[in-house]
Structure formats: C-alpha cells, structure tokens
Design an enzyme around this catalytic site. Structure first.
Site, PDB file in Angstrom:
ATOM      1  N   SER A   1      21.393  18.998  49.359  1.00 47.71           N
ATOM      2  CA  SER A   1      22.188  18.359  48.314  1.00 47.71           C
ATOM      3  C   SER A   1      21.278  18.079  47.133  1.00 47.71           C
ATOM      4  CB  SER A   1      22.781  17.042  48.821  1.00 47.71           C
ATOM      5  OG  SER A   1      23.332  16.275  47.766  1.00 47.71           O
TER       6      SER A   1
ATOM      7  N   TYR B   1      21.168   8.482  52.354  1.00 43.45           N
ATOM      8  CA  TYR B   1      21.746   9.823  52.258  1.00 43.45           C
ATOM      9  C   TYR B   1      20.798  10.753  51.501  1.00 43.45           C
ATOM     10  CZ  TYR B   1      24.628  13.773  50.924  1.00 43.45           C
ATOM     11  OH  TYR B   1      25.097  15.040  50.726  1.00 43.45           O
TER      12      TYR B   1
END
Length: 250
Positions: A134, A147
């Site tokens: 990501s 995250y």
C-alpha cells in the site's frame, strides 16, 4: 498456470480470479467466507478451487497447502492479497486488539504462507510471489499508525526476498495501491459504518478493484525474465501533499 490468491472472495482477489480463469488458468481462491467462495466457484467453474483459509491462523497453513488436489498442488504464482486496516484514530486512542489483528493478518499470515510455498518454487527454479502492499507503507498519514507499519514491513520483506532469491528464476513484486473504491476495505476499516466508508471516495475519480485486477494480471503475464520490484499506483486525483505543521497562536 496455478495461481493461489488469498482474500479471493472480494475486491482485488475476486477481480484477479475472474480474469485468470477467463484466460484458462487454474485459481486456488482462499478466504475465510466459504459462502462467497462457493458463489464465485459457481460462476467460474472447475478452474476455480475454493479453499477456506484464515491467514491469521498461521498454524493451519502448511496442512492446507499439503492437502491441495494434485492438479492444484504446484503453485506457480502466490498472490498475498489478504489484509485489512482497522480504525483511523491516532495511535494514543486506538484499540490494541485492532493493532494485533492487523499484525496477525498483514504480516504473520503473509510470511507464513510465503514460507509454505516458496521452497517448492525455488526447487523448480520457477515462480512468482506478488505481495499487496500500500502507499501507506511508503507515506505516513494521520491514523495510519500500525496499518502503515504492516505495509512498510511487506515492502521491505518483498525486497529482502528478492535479495535472498538471487540466482533463481523466482520473481517477487510489491504492488502498492493508493485509493481504491468499490471494495470492502473502508467498510472494514470503519467497523461496518457504510456511510463513513462511502465518504472516503466522494467527489473524485477513483481506482477500482477491476483496475487493480488488470494490473495484477499484467504483472503475472509479464515476461519471465523481467521483475517489477515495486509498483506504486494512485488515481490521478490523489497525490503527495505538503508536510503538516501545527502552528500556535501568536
């Protein structure tokens, strides 16, 4: 070609599975929700093998791989797609259970499955591992805390795999998407609050799960002598911004 995809019941994984089967490849579709896998299997037919797998249950992974039917046992491509984000609160206000669940899924599950599949690829001197990272692993942002940390791990793990695999024909890519609408990502992040999830994607032209499925298929079908180490993609509307400064009143 046999392709194992985690998180295959929705989003990127589902989009890729549909594209691969349409091209005649076998797909081992792994996810926690058997009802969604079975529905996908009905549409895709015998080239799609639904397999219940919770990647956070790392102890179960070696046996699941060992029990694959003979036609699906040789895994040519592993797509480590399963992952999640939970919460957008600053670090001091987060739920520790959310942090631990992200680590268990995004890191521990990914490395356990890679560990189970990689030796056979090396023995055959052929294979491809694609990890779903990501932009959160590259760029810090408010509420990204653990995250982003898990996705930074995925990026570095991918690069270190490449270093370890020198002299072999096994490829490794870290795909690093930005904002993608039409998946369950934000619904999960906001713990099922669909209104908050929808607001994330308001008022701009976004990428979709189909866009990422197309990119994944392109990677898989790229020439075997080429390795894309990292690929960061964003919608045109999304870009880098200036560094934040919290100014005080004079």
């Amino acid at each position: 070609m046999n392709v194992l995809i985690t998180g295959a019941s929705a989003g990127f994984g589902k989009a890729l599975a549909e594209r691969l089967v349409a091209k005649g490849h076998r797909v081992i579709g792994c996810a926690r929700r058997i009802e969604k896998l079975n529905a996908l299997a009905e549409n895709l037919g015998e080239l799609f093998l639904p397999v219940v797998m919770d990647v956070s249950d790392t102890a179960s992974i070696p046996q699941i791989i060992a029990d694959l039917p003979d036609d699906f046992k040789e895994i040519d491509v592993l797509v480590n797609n399963a992952g999640l984000a939970l919460g957008t609160e600053p670090a001091q206000k987060t739920n520790l259970d959310d942090w631990m669940r992200m680590v268990d899924t995004n890191i521990k599950g990914l490395i356990a499955l890679t560990h189970a599949v990689l030796p056979a690829m090396v023995a055959r001197d052929s294979g491809y591992i694609i990890n779903l990272g990501s932009i959160a692993g590259n760029w810090p942002y408010y509420g990204g805390n653990v995250y982003g940390g898990t996705k930074a791990f995925v990026k570095q793990f991918s690069l270190n795999l490449r270093a370890d695999l020198v002299g072999t024909q096994v490829r490794v890519t870290n795909l690093e998407p930005g904002s993608v609408a039409g998946t369950e990502f934000s619904n999960v992040r906001y713990h099922g609050d669909d209104n908050k999830a929808a607001e994330v994607y308001d008022c701009f032209k976004n990428m979709t799960g189909d866009d990422i499925g197309d990119i994944l298929l392109w990677l898989i079908e790229s020439p075997a002598h080429i390795n894309v180490n990292r690929l960061e993609v964003m919608p045109v509307a999304q870009t880098y911004n200036g560094l934040t400064i919290a100014k005080q009143d004079k």
